[in-house]
Design an enzyme around this catalytic site. Structure first.
Site, PDB file in Angstrom:
ATOM      1  N   HIS A 152      42.794  36.974  47.607  1.00 55.52           N
ATOM      2  CA  HIS A 152      41.749  35.967  47.827  1.00 55.52           C
ATOM      3  C   HIS A 152      42.229  34.752  48.619  1.00 55.52           C
ATOM      4  O   HIS A 152      43.370  34.322  48.498  1.00 55.52           O
ATOM      5  CB  HIS A 152      41.078  35.566  46.510  1.00 55.52           C
ATOM      6  CG  HIS A 152      41.933  34.853  45.503  1.00 55.52           C
ATOM      7  ND1 HIS A 152      42.026  33.478  45.464  1.00 55.52           N
ATOM      8  CD2 HIS A 152      42.685  35.302  44.476  1.00 55.52           C
ATOM      9  CE1 HIS A 152      42.807  33.121  44.442  1.00 55.52           C
ATOM     10  NE2 HIS A 152      43.220  34.209  43.833  1.00 55.52           N
ATOM     11  N   ASP A 211      48.716  30.675  44.479  1.00 58.28           N
ATOM     12  CA  ASP A 211      47.598  31.496  43.999  1.00 58.28           C
ATOM     13  C   ASP A 211      46.421  31.251  44.946  1.00 58.28           C
ATOM     14  O   ASP A 211      45.720  30.265  44.795  1.00 58.28           O
ATOM     15  CB  ASP A 211      47.271  31.083  42.563  1.00 58.28           C
ATOM     16  CG  ASP A 211      46.006  31.729  42.019  1.00 58.28           C
ATOM     17  OD1 ASP A 211      45.467  32.644  42.668  1.00 58.28           O
ATOM     18  OD2 ASP A 211      45.546  31.294  40.951  1.00 58.28           O
ATOM     19  N   GLU A 253      37.075  33.952  44.725  1.00 61.01           N
ATOM     20  CA  GLU A 253      37.643  34.662  43.564  1.00 61.01           C
ATOM     21  C   GLU A 253      37.713  33.741  42.354  1.00 61.01           C
ATOM     22  O   GLU A 253      37.413  34.140  41.230  1.00 61.01           O
ATOM     23  CB  GLU A 253      39.044  35.188  43.908  1.00 61.01           C
ATOM     24  CG  GLU A 253      39.656  36.108  42.834  1.00 61.01           C
ATOM     25  CD  GLU A 253      40.501  35.391  41.798  1.00 61.01           C
ATOM     26  OE1 GLU A 253      40.947  36.044  40.856  1.00 61.01           O
ATOM     27  OE2 GLU A 253      40.697  34.158  41.888  1.00 61.01           O
ATOM     28  N   GLU A 254      38.105  32.496  42.609  1.00 57.70           N
ATOM     29  CA  GLU A 254      38.357  31.554  41.505  1.00 57.70           C
ATOM     30  C   GLU A 254      37.078  31.147  40.772  1.00 57.70           C
ATOM     31  O   GLU A 254      37.146  30.509  39.730  1.00 57.70           O
ATOM     32  CB  GLU A 254      39.058  30.296  42.044  1.00 57.70           C
ATOM     33  CG  GLU A 254      40.444  30.551  42.638  1.00 57.70           C
ATOM     34  CD  GLU A 254      41.509  30.849  41.589  1.00 57.70           C
ATOM     35  OE1 GLU A 254      41.170  30.918  40.399  1.00 57.70           O
ATOM     36  OE2 GLU A 254      42.662  31.028  41.990  1.00 57.70           O
ATOM     37  N   ASP A 309      47.733  39.509  43.645  1.00 53.75           N
ATOM     38  CA  ASP A 309      47.483  38.145  43.152  1.00 53.75           C
ATOM     39  C   ASP A 309      48.699  37.679  42.354  1.00 53.75           C
ATOM     40  O   ASP A 309      49.623  38.458  42.097  1.00 53.75           O
ATOM     41  CB  ASP A 309      46.208  38.144  42.277  1.00 53.75           C
ATOM     42  CG  ASP A 309      45.471  36.807  42.315  1.00 53.75           C
ATOM     43  OD1 ASP A 309      46.128  35.763  42.448  1.00 53.75           O
ATOM     44  OD2 ASP A 309      44.235  36.817  42.186  1.00 53.75           O
ATOM     45  N   HIS A 368      47.723  27.380  38.682  1.00 52.14           N
ATOM     46  CA  HIS A 368      46.619  26.416  38.703  1.00 52.14           C
ATOM     47  C   HIS A 368      47.110  24.972  38.526  1.00 52.14           C
ATOM     48  O   HIS A 368      46.439  24.150  37.904  1.00 52.14           O
ATOM     49  CB  HIS A 368      45.526  26.764  37.680  1.00 52.14           C
ATOM     50  CG  HIS A 368      44.692  27.941  38.132  1.00 52.14           C
ATOM     51  ND1 HIS A 368      43.468  28.253  37.599  1.00 52.14           N
ATOM     52  CD2 HIS A 368      44.909  28.861  39.100  1.00 52.14           C
ATOM     53  CE1 HIS A 368      42.980  29.326  38.208  1.00 52.14           C
ATOM     54  NE2 HIS A 368      43.848  29.715  39.125  1.00 52.14           N
TER      55      HIS A 368
HETATM   56 ZN   LIG Z   1      44.418  34.109  42.132  1.00 52.50          ZN
END
Ligand SMILES: [Zn+2]
Length: 350
Positions: free
Chosen positions: A51, A166, A196-197, A219, A311
């Site tokens: 992503h 990410d 995606e998130e 990922d 994150h």
């Molecule tokens: Zn991811």
């Protein structure tokens, strides 16, 4: 900057890096990029996906005094935000520097100091003197905010730190695997997905249009090889090779990797001497989950790059793990023959 729904900067780079290697390249209405490389047999389709979006924030209100209130776009833990430098992106793409303000400890009440902040209590300071001043800079409700952060090596030069590893690392793995892919039978689709998130949205529509026979998502996963986490809760570790996912999401509500896909990944790693780890992730998931549910179902798996502090603006991963992930994907593609695809797709019994 690749906020969900606004992945255009990342998309340009992805297209640039794929275009000379693809037999066909297209984008769709949501902004997914699909690169196609025809295999030697021409029948059967394998999709690899990573992503382009990153978790971000969105301006929800401009206060009279020029401070910006924000809402999350994706899964932030608000504890990582106060004290960060951020980039505010205006409608016409202008990038403005701001900071997420924080009360100095001197004037914090003791009970306040112990509290974890909530995003609704945070604000961005771009130095605007008033709402009009902020608007003159081009900031509106809906302007996007991302951390201001470059990727750097740590003292151990194999480890890099940055924001949005990410899933920039997944994109890098996908692009390299696609560019170097050779000796495979089915047609290969490399898909750089959007959003995606915020609910695996791009992967859903891309899977519908590609209609793959088998799919892999690329990922990051949680490396919890850090202080304060018990050995049993570590999931995977940085530097011990890419992870072959077995299951993710709470209680298996994410992906349960198709057993034959898992078997072929492990076989590929063993035969080519690629280090790997098996991963059962207790929360969170990837594009593979939604691709697996496309049309009549798609055998799917995930190759993950172990990453610390996922994150946050200081994610950390090993470059060697990423290189080994490329090798693993290529080894998998060479073994995903047309006849293997047919055998895992399900069989007519009578
Ligand atoms: Zn991811």
């Amino acid at each position: 900057m690749g906020a969900p729904g606004y992945e255009y900067e990342v998309r340009e780079i992805v297209i640039e890096m794929l275009k000379d290697y693809a037999d066909e390249l297209r984008t769709d209405a949501l902004g997914n990029v699909v690169a196609v490389k025809r295999g030697s047999r021409g029948s059967g389709k394998v999709m690899i996906a990573a992503h382009m979006d990153e978790i971000a924030l969105m301006v929800s209100y401009i206060e009279k005094n020029g401070f910006l209130r924000i809402q999350p776009v994706g899964g932030w833990n608000a504890i990582v935000l106060p004290g960060q430098r951020v980039t505010v992106v205006t409608e016409d793409g202008k990038k403005l520097r701001g900071v997420v303000g924080i009360k100095p400890p001197h004037i914090m009440k003791p009970e306040e100091a112990k509290q974890v902040p909530e995003i609704k209590d945070l604000f961005v300071d771009v130095g605007a003197k008033s709402r009009e001043d902020a608007e003159k800079l081009g900031i509106t409700v809906g302007s996007l905010v991302v951390p201001e952060r470059t990727a750097e090596r740590l003292a151990n030069p194999d480890l890099v730190t940055g924001k949005a590893l990410d899933d920039r690392v997944g994109l890098a793995v996908m692009i390299h695997a696609f560019r170097e892919a050779s000796g495979f039978e089915p047609t290969l689709y490399a898909v750089a997905t959007v959003q995606e998130e915020v609910g695996l949205k791009g992967a859903r529509t891309a899977a519908y249009s590609v209609s793959p026979d088998v799919a892999l998502a690329l990922d990051v996963t949680i490396a919890a090889d850090i202080p304060g986490i018990s050995e049993a809760d570590r999931v995977v570790e940085v530097g011990k090779g890419p992870a072959i996912k077995v299951m993710d999401g709470r209680s298996g509500t994410g992906l349960i990797t198709h057993p034959e896909v898992k078997k072929l990944l492990i076989k590929a790693a063993k035969e080519e001497g690629i280090p790997y780890q098996l991963e059962v992730l207790p929360g969170g998931t990837t594009d593979a989950t939604i691709i697996a549910l496309n049309k009549e179902g798609v055998p799917a798996g995930t190759v993950s790059i172990p990453t610390r502090y996922v994150h946050s603006p200081v994610e950390v991963l090993s470059l060697e793990d990423a290189v080994n992930a490329v090798k693993l994907v290529r080894a998998f593609l060479r073994r995903a023959s047309t006849s293997w695809l047919t055998s895992v797709k399900g069989a007519k019994l009578k």
